[in-house]
Design an enzyme around this catalytic site. Structure first.
Site, PDB file in Angstrom:
ATOM      1  N   CYS A 113     -42.157 -72.841 -60.006  1.00 57.72           N
ATOM      2  CA  CYS A 113     -42.687 -72.756 -58.641  1.00 57.72           C
ATOM      3  C   CYS A 113     -43.784 -73.797 -58.413  1.00 57.72           C
ATOM      4  CB  CYS A 113     -43.211 -71.354 -58.336  1.00 57.72           C
ATOM      5  SG  CYS A 113     -44.509 -70.785 -59.459  1.00 57.72           S
ATOM      6  N   HIS A 436     -48.232 -67.424 -59.145  1.00 63.63           N
ATOM      7  CA  HIS A 436     -47.117 -67.972 -58.365  1.00 63.63           C
ATOM      8  C   HIS A 436     -47.626 -68.971 -57.329  1.00 63.63           C
ATOM      9  CE1 HIS A 436     -43.141 -68.189 -56.726  1.00 63.63           C
ATOM     10  NE2 HIS A 436     -43.476 -67.660 -55.564  1.00 63.63           N
TER      11      HIS A 436
END
Length: 488
Positions: A113, A436
């Protein structure tokens, strides 16, 4: 730190932590995560009335283990349309891209990510895509090694895939090239690829592109019309006064960087304050006059501005106890429109004055306001405000038009020192090497899209500036601003 329970409608949320060093608004953001009730709709009952956003926790009287009552309605669920929808998959592939108003998402290939969010932000720069289309040149520079060449080609192809597709794209070739060029992104832990720092990925990718996109053939003119593509688009020139109070020594230094740092401390509540702190530092080095090491202060100013201004929030620091990068969660607000005039050198300020005056006149006309005739009457017919689609050097002086643009030679673009937010890269979690990363990108149609790996989600503009931190929700780590300029 206090732990309380919160009763909302028929639900009871236990073990909700209150960081009493932060404002109650941060606590409300936590409850927004839990309930879906926006902070402005929350009514939390405390001793003496309702909990205010800026209240002092020490005076509120909340105790450990206390049960708080909250009232408020969650965001309304979007109702299904009366008419049946036309599904994107029923359209031709080319029409799908136009219909949805944004490009494709990127499949997460295993803790990637950090890479996906970086690519989505940089993919939003049309001038960078234009330069990549021309790569490779007929003769490749010897300064570009094979791994840099492969990464540049992979970037070009990935950008092209994103523009042509609506369905998620698997960036396997790009990831392979990135790990080949920079092995740190191939680190394994228990046989699994580790999460990496998105800022490091951003920096390394731009460095590679800066080498690849400015090749020269010895003894001839540059292959590209603009031999410093990345420098022109992202480079920031700084001029610094370095002074030693002990010896009285003083010197001037210049350097080029690709981002400004927003330093975060207890005194920093807004981006502008953090940028000012980031331009001041102390360093220890050898003093010729003292014959030993001494402390010098370094006070920097911007001496040349880029087309796209990148700002990194310095949220991570090395924590010895845990042997990893810890995160500063403090809320730091940032604007949709950023003016960096007061961060510039005196020389650059002088060069920005005329373009800024013309920009104000143009914006005033749009609002129906009377402009300063004495300052703009002679150039009214020659001035056109633009949204920075074409290039300009940061000094506010003239520059070459971007590839594919047909600007009359007598018109030149000048920067104003005013920028508009076009991309935000956020991080959710407590460590740079975990959690994230997500990209929030403004599209050409003015709409904002949250690129959460392979899932593009439309967002409201007012929600973008709420990614300012203060809790465990997504918070801005990198902001990218686009120059607002005038053509003369």
């Amino acid at each position: 730190m206090l732990t309380v329970s919160v009763k909302w409608q028929k639900e009871l949320f236990s073990n909700v932590e209150i960081d009493t060093t932060q404002s109650p608004y941060v606590f409300k953001c936590q409850l927004y995560d839990l309930t879906g009730v926006p902070p402005e709709r929350q009514k939390i009952m405390v001793k003496g009335g309702l909990l205010k956003d800026d209240a002092d926790w020490s005076k509120v009287g909340v105790k450990e283990g206390q049960k708080l009552m909250m009232m408020g309605t969650a965001d309304e669920i979007v109702k299904a349309p009366e008419k049946g929808p036309l599904f994107a998959e029923d359209m031709p592939e080319e029409e799908q891209v136009v219909a949805v108003g944004h490009s494709a998402g990127l499949i997460n290939l295993g803790n990637t990510c950090y890479m996906n969010s970086t690519v989505q932000c940089l993919h939003s720069v049309p001038e960078l895509k234009s330069a990549l289309i021309k790569y490779p040149p007929p003769v490749r520079s010897s300064a570009v090694d094979q791994s840099s060449h492969s990464l540049t080609v992979a970037t070009r192809e990935l950008f092209n895939d994103l523009d042509k597709n609506v369905k998620p794209v698997a960036p396997m070739r790009f990831l392979t090239a990135l790990r080949s060029k920079y092995p740190q992104f191939a680190q394994l832990h228990n046989g699994i690829y580790m999460q990496q720092d998105a800022e490091e990925c951003w920096t390394q990718l731009l460095f590679t592109l800066s080498l690849s996109l400015k090749p020269r053939v010895p003894g001839s003119t540059p292959v590209f019309e603009d031999a410093d593509t990345v420098k022109r688009l992202f480079g920031i020139d700084l001029v610094s006064r370095v002074h030693c109070a002990e010896s009285g020594e003083e010197s001037t230094e210049t350097e080029s960087v690709y981002s400004l740092k927003c330093h975060i401390s207890q005194e920093v509540n807004h981006l502008h304050e953090g940028l000012k702190r980031g331009l001041k530092s102390e360093l220890e080095k050898s003093s010729p006059s003292l014959g030993r090491s001494a402390i010098y202060t370094k006070d920097s100013r911007i001496n040349d501005l880029p087309r796209y201004l990148t700002i990194q929030f310095v949220r991570f620091f090395w924590k010895r106890e845990t042997n990893q990068k810890a995160k500063i969660l403090r809320k730091v607000d940032y604007p949709l429109e950023l003016d960096v005039y007061d961060l510039c050198s005196d020389d650059l300020r002088k060069r920005l004055e005329a373009p800024r005056r013309l920009l104000r006149d143009e914006e005033g006309k749009k609002l129906g306001l009377k402009t300063n005739e004495s300052s703009s009457s002679s150039t009214d017919t020659d001035v056109k405000m633009t949204d920075a689609e074409g290039p300009s050097n940061g000094s506010g002086n003239s520059s070459k038009p971007a590839v594919g643009e047909d600007i009359p030679p007598e018109k030149e673009k000048h920067l104003t020192g005013i920028y508009d937010l076009v991309a935000v890269l956020t991080h959710k979690g407590r460590s740079a090497d975990s959690g994230h990363y997500v990209a929030w990108v403004k599209q050409e149609n003015g709409k904002w899209i949250q690129f959460d790996d392979d899932n593009p989600i439309p967002q409201r503009e007012e929600d973008i500036t709420r990614l300012s931190g203060g809790g465990d929700w997504h918070m801005a780590y990198i902001c990218m601003y686009k120059a607002r300029d005038v053509s003369i």
